[in-house]
Design an enzyme around this catalytic site. Structure first.
Site, PDB file in Angstrom:
ATOM      1  N   CYS A 141      33.652  43.960  -0.769  1.00  0.00           N
ATOM      2  CA  CYS A 141      34.076  44.151   0.616  1.00  0.00           C
ATOM      3  C   CYS A 141      35.294  45.057   0.721  1.00  0.00           C
ATOM      4  O   CYS A 141      35.622  45.553   1.796  1.00  0.00           O
ATOM      5  CB  CYS A 141      34.376  42.796   1.266  1.00  0.00           C
ATOM      6  SG  CYS A 141      32.875  41.865   1.669  1.00  0.00           S
ATOM      7  N   LYS A 146      34.547  48.524   2.208  1.00  0.00           N
ATOM      8  CA  LYS A 146      34.083  48.707   3.589  1.00  0.00           C
ATOM      9  C   LYS A 146      34.976  49.690   4.332  1.00  0.00           C
ATOM     10  O   LYS A 146      36.146  49.870   4.008  1.00  0.00           O
ATOM     11  CB  LYS A 146      34.073  47.365   4.327  1.00  0.00           C
ATOM     12  CG  LYS A 146      33.037  46.381   3.823  1.00  0.00           C
ATOM     13  CD  LYS A 146      33.077  45.073   4.586  1.00  0.00           C
ATOM     14  CE  LYS A 146      32.683  45.243   6.031  1.00  0.00           C
ATOM     15  NZ  LYS A 146      32.587  43.945   6.734  1.00  0.00           N
ATOM     16  N   ASP A 206      28.594  37.535  13.836  1.00  0.00           N
ATOM     17  CA  ASP A 206      28.169  37.691  12.446  1.00  0.00           C
ATOM     18  C   ASP A 206      26.679  37.958  12.322  1.00  0.00           C
ATOM     19  O   ASP A 206      26.225  38.507  11.317  1.00  0.00           O
ATOM     20  CB  ASP A 206      28.517  36.430  11.637  1.00  0.00           C
ATOM     21  CG  ASP A 206      30.008  36.345  11.369  1.00  0.00           C
ATOM     22  OD1 ASP A 206      30.656  37.406  11.325  1.00  0.00           O
ATOM     23  OD2 ASP A 206      30.523  35.230  11.229  1.00  0.00           O
ATOM     24  N   ASP A 237      14.597  48.505   3.464  1.00  0.00           N
ATOM     25  CA  ASP A 237      14.455  49.690   2.617  1.00  0.00           C
ATOM     26  C   ASP A 237      15.808  50.356   2.458  1.00  0.00           C
ATOM     27  O   ASP A 237      16.646  50.320   3.368  1.00  0.00           O
ATOM     28  CB  ASP A 237      13.477  50.695   3.243  1.00  0.00           C
ATOM     29  CG  ASP A 237      12.045  50.430   2.827  1.00  0.00           C
ATOM     30  OD1 ASP A 237      11.748  50.601   1.636  1.00  0.00           O
ATOM     31  OD2 ASP A 237      11.238  50.049   3.694  1.00  0.00           O
ATOM     32  N   ASP A 283       6.634  49.689   6.977  1.00  0.00           N
ATOM     33  CA  ASP A 283       6.213  48.415   6.380  1.00  0.00           C
ATOM     34  C   ASP A 283       5.675  47.458   7.437  1.00  0.00           C
ATOM     35  O   ASP A 283       4.709  46.716   7.195  1.00  0.00           O
ATOM     36  CB  ASP A 283       7.386  47.763   5.645  1.00  0.00           C
ATOM     37  CG  ASP A 283       7.673  48.430   4.307  1.00  0.00           C
ATOM     38  OD1 ASP A 283       6.785  49.129   3.799  1.00  0.00           O
ATOM     39  OD2 ASP A 283       8.784  48.251   3.790  1.00  0.00           O
ATOM     40  N   GLY A 330      24.666  45.942  11.566  1.00  0.00           N
ATOM     41  CA  GLY A 330      24.664  46.738  10.357  1.00  0.00           C
ATOM     42  C   GLY A 330      25.903  46.526   9.517  1.00  0.00           C
ATOM     43  O   GLY A 330      26.690  45.591   9.739  1.00  0.00           O
ATOM     44  N   HIS A 331      26.099  47.408   8.543  1.00  0.00           N
ATOM     45  CA  HIS A 331      27.188  47.281   7.580  1.00  0.00           C
ATOM     46  C   HIS A 331      27.517  48.672   7.054  1.00  0.00           C
ATOM     47  O   HIS A 331      26.632  49.521   6.931  1.00  0.00           O
ATOM     48  CB  HIS A 331      26.760  46.377   6.416  1.00  0.00           C
ATOM     49  CG  HIS A 331      27.829  46.149   5.397  1.00  0.00           C
ATOM     50  ND1 HIS A 331      28.787  45.184   5.529  1.00  0.00           N
ATOM     51  CD2 HIS A 331      28.088  46.783   4.227  1.00  0.00           C
ATOM     52  CE1 HIS A 331      29.590  45.211   4.480  1.00  0.00           C
ATOM     53  NE2 HIS A 331      29.187  46.174   3.669  1.00  0.00           N
ATOM     54  N   THR A 332      28.787  48.943   6.768  1.00  0.00           N
ATOM     55  CA  THR A 332      29.198  50.235   6.228  1.00  0.00           C
ATOM     56  C   THR A 332      30.045  50.049   4.981  1.00  0.00           C
ATOM     57  O   THR A 332      30.712  49.025   4.808  1.00  0.00           O
ATOM     58  CB  THR A 332      30.021  51.040   7.252  1.00  0.00           C
ATOM     59  OG1 THR A 332      31.160  50.267   7.629  1.00  0.00           O
ATOM     60  CG2 THR A 332      29.195  51.374   8.479  1.00  0.00           C
ATOM     61  N   ASP A 391       1.198  51.061   3.064  1.00  0.00           N
ATOM     62  CA  ASP A 391       1.741  52.409   3.208  1.00  0.00           C
ATOM     63  C   ASP A 391       2.119  52.944   1.827  1.00  0.00           C
ATOM     64  O   ASP A 391       2.515  52.199   0.940  1.00  0.00           O
ATOM     65  CB  ASP A 391       2.928  52.450   4.173  1.00  0.00           C
ATOM     66  CG  ASP A 391       4.087  51.572   3.736  1.00  0.00           C
ATOM     67  OD1 ASP A 391       3.860  50.580   3.013  1.00  0.00           O
ATOM     68  OD2 ASP A 391       5.235  51.867   4.131  1.00  0.00           O
TER      69      ASP A 391
END
Length: 755
Positions: free
Chosen positions: A424, A427, A457, A474, A497, A547-549, A635
């Protein structure tokens, strides 16, 4: 794409792939400024070198020999390429406006875009179809190819009349080349040259005028001098001579090489422009009243002394432009002044590998034989183009060093704090993320109770009581330098998917890994990439909910997607009906194309073709095939065609297998050439090894590379009964899934057969 470990702190954006910008791109890449990112934006992947276009039209050069492959050049030099149409610029906000995508920011920009001839008035859409402008050259070439095809096919008794309007160098050359081709092939057509002056090309060089007039007469090209083209009407072209007499003549096609016109977006953007619309620049090639906006080439009005529209000026401006851009960023040298030569040497193609000197002052070259002059011109042009063509390998090299020269100067502050933490600790700061996300216009969705901007969260969503929930994730590293495009493709890939199981995607969360950069650059990258993600999500009616960075060695993106499907509509992988036909909806080859592209060995148009396919959603195909008796569906992605076909056979010992018709597998253009040269994606060999135990000894990655090539955002593979195959293919083709075809069948033996 830029994979340098040096943090990015500033953006240079090159608008257009003209001769001057190409030189700037090359020189700054070979002698880089640390922390500077360069982005080239053009709506064309291949930019023409105007000096060689007449030779191309005459058949002396190939398309690749006389075009800059902008995507490939950028890839080799480690710079970004964005294929998009420029529609405006906001100098105050330092933003470039692009068609059908979000704007791009810059710290310094250089304008070197194309021009067009002033349009001739036309009375109807039918009349307008007869007009073929010579600029921009990229569009003219497509019209030229159609015109030549029409002349070849024409079998009528009446001679087709073709007019060229404008007797500058380009108009004269086009007239001569066209008539030369007509005579060589005995096509039933005639050429007329219409111009509003008494002289050809320029008034001063009388010797060249006489020789050009003689050439036109020898070729039986009818010349209308002192004649103005007024209007293209349904019954013909309206002409006015110097006595004011107006007459109408019917022409099959009218090629316009008239006085140049500037892009309308110059004026619409509030840039300082000349009376005829060209952007004004000072002696340093700076746009007037701007300190961080340069311009060069035919699109400028050089205020110190107005110039002719000639490509040679853009070539000569390149070094001055590069120096001044470097001076802008480094602030350690004075700006240079562009000193144009008063007399521009022009070598005009006048026939079968012959050229003529045209210059307003005396030149030693004018005494050379036309054939020798052509040799001189050909040598000059080829040497110039060679400087900007990516290195070509006959086979894939074992080692390829893409590392560009080390920076001698840098924009990165000495007190730069790099983020070297893991977990973390890697981030991005909340402020950096929030500022970027707040610029996104995220549509509301009643099913989303708590979403991206609520700060919780988890996302909170509502689904129907009678629907099953589908979830998939993915992730992959960046394989293309345009972050907006990367976001679009990554999203289509992830959503696939859900579609492969017959479902409808509902929500998505995104994970981003960004390279080292300052906050401004990271905000811009997040905005670009997430705008691409959001574009596809919005078109697909999918809500972005979180999301997350983080920061890492290179750009990477992941998507977690949630969807729903009715129990009776679930499509499973496993095949169950021997005799069914296997249908594939997209061509194969994205793996090898981008493996070659990473080595700057893939033609830019081939990459464009692959990107276009990758942007095509599998949702349309899924909605169509659900009305047929589908048995087995998946796919095609990283495991390759055969790897995913093997998955469809199931893990049990049932008597179901697949037979693949190898030659029926659709490929992108020229993919076979890449395979033949030894290019392949890094995972392709592993894909083969994972299946080698169940394959015949004669099947290998070297002999059958199409089977093992990993795909990004590949097509669907499914089976339908033989009696439904034609109807299924027809429905797919009618709804835009144009490449769908049968590539095999399901057999009643548990084996994989390739024929």
């Amino acid at each position: 794409m830029n994979k340098n470990s040096t943090p990015i702190v500033s953006d240079l954006v090159l608008l257009g792939g003209g001769h001057a910008n190409i030189q700037v791109l090359k020189m700054l890449a070979m002698n880089p400024i640390g922390g500077l990112r360069i982005t080239l934006i053009s709506d064309q992947t291949h930019s023409p070198y105007s000096g060689m276009i007449p030779g191309y039209l005459a058949g002396y050069y190939s398309y690749e020999e006389c075009h800059f492959d902008l995507r490939r050049i950028c890839e080799e030099l480690g710079q970004r390429f964005i294929k998009a149409k420029i529609i405006g610029i906001d100098p105050q906000r330092k933003k470039i406006r692009l068609e059908n995508r979000v704007e791009v920011g810059y710290d310094c920009a250089s304008i070197n875009v194309g021009i067009a001839p002033k349009s001739i008035e036309n009375s109807s859409d039918e009349a307008a179809l007869k007009l073929i402008p010579l600029k921009p050259i990229s569009r003219f070439i497509a019209h030229w190819d159609r015109l030549i095809a029409d002349l070849k096919a024409y079998k009528g008794g009446k001679s087709l009349q073709i007019a060229v309007i404008g007797a500058g160098a380009s108009g004269v050359e086009i007239s001569i080349i066209l008539k030369m081709l007509i005579d060589q092939h005995n096509w039933n057509a005639e050429v007329s040259l219409i111009h509003r002056h008494e002289f050809l090309v320029s008034a001063k060089d009388r010797s060249a005028q006489r020789r050009l007039a003689k050439t036109l007469k020898e070729l039986d090209i009818k010349v209308f001098n002192n004649t103005q083209a007024l209007k293209e009407q349904e019954n013909g072209l309206e002409l006015k001579d110097d006595k004011g007499l107006i007459q109408t003549k019917d022409f099959y096609r009218v090629l316009t090489a008239t006085q140049a016109a500037a892009p309308q977006w110059f004026k619409d953007s509030g840039l300082p422009v000349s009376p005829d619309g060209f952007v004004k620049v000072n002696k340093n090639l700076l746009v007037e009243n701007e300190h961080n906006l340069f311009a060069a080439g035919d699109c400028i009005h050089f205020s110190p002394s107005p110039l002719k529209k000639a490509g040679v000026y853009a070539v000569r401006q390149g070094r001055v432009l590069e120096h001044n851009i470097r001076a802008f960023f480094t602030e350690n040298t004075a700006l240079k002044t562009f000193h144009p030569k008063k007399n521009v040497l022009s070598l005009i193609t006048i026939g079968e590998r012959k050229a003529l000197v045209h210059q307003d002052s005396a030149s030693m070259l004018r005494w050379m034989w036309p054939s020798l002059l052509w040799t001189v011109k050909d040598g000059i042009d080829r040497r110039f183009m060679k400087r900007f063509q990516a290195k070509t390998f006959s086979v894939k090299p074992r080692h390829f060093d893409k590392t560009m020269p080390m920076s001698k100067t840098t924009l990165v502050p000495e007190d730069w704090e790099s983020n070297t933490c893991g977990g973390c600790g890697s981030k991005l700061a909340a402020s950096t993320l929030t500022l970027s996300l707040n610029k996104l216009d995220i549509p509301n969705d009643d099913a989303v109770l708590l979403g991206v901007k609520d700060g919780e969260d988890c996302a909170l969503t509502r689904f129907s009581e009678h629907s099953l929930c589908l979830q998939s994730i993915d992730q992959f590293r960046s394989f293309i330098s345009d972050p907006y495009l990367l976001g679009q493709i990554a999203t289509q890939h992830a959503l696939s998917d859900i579609y492969a199981m017959g479902g409808i995607a509902k929500t998505a969360q995104v994970g981003l890994t960004l390279g080292a950069a300052n906050k401004k650059i990271q905000q811009e990258d997040i905005f670009q990439l997430m705008s691409g993600v959001l574009d596809i999500l919005t078109k697909s009616a999918v809500s972005l909910v979180g999301g997350h960075t983080g920061e890492g060695a290179e750009l990477a993106v992941s998507l977690a997607v949630q969807g729903e499907v009715a129990p009776e509509q679930v499509l499973r992988k496993q095949l169950s009906q021997p005799g069914n036909r296997l249908i594939l909806t997209k061509p194969i080859g994205t793996g090898v194309i981008f493996a070659a592209n990473m080595l700057a060995q893939a033609n830019g148009k081939l990459v464009d073709q692959a990107l276009s396919s990758m942007l095509q959603s599998n949702k349309t195909a899924m909605e169509i095939i659900k009305s047929f008796s589908v048995s087995g569906c998946t796919d095609i992605t990283g495991f390759g065609l055969l790897g995913h076909a093997f998955e469809m056979m199931g893990k049990n010992t049932g008597q179901v297998g697949v037979k693949i018709y190898y030659k029926a597998i659709p490929l992108f253009d020229r993919v076979g050439e890449l395979f033949a040269k030894g290019y392949y994606a890094s995972i392709a060999e592993e894909n083969y090894r994972s299946l080698s135990a169940v394959l015949d000894a004669e099947i290998s990655n070297q002999k059958f590379p199409t089977l093992f090539d990993p795909q990004t955002s590949g097509g669907l593979l499914f089976s339908v009964p033989p009696d439904q195959t034609d109807a299924c293919l027809k429905a797919l083709h009618q709804n835009g899934v144009a490449k769908a075809c049968v590539i095999g069948e399901v057999i009643d033996q548990r084996e994989m057969v390739v024929i």
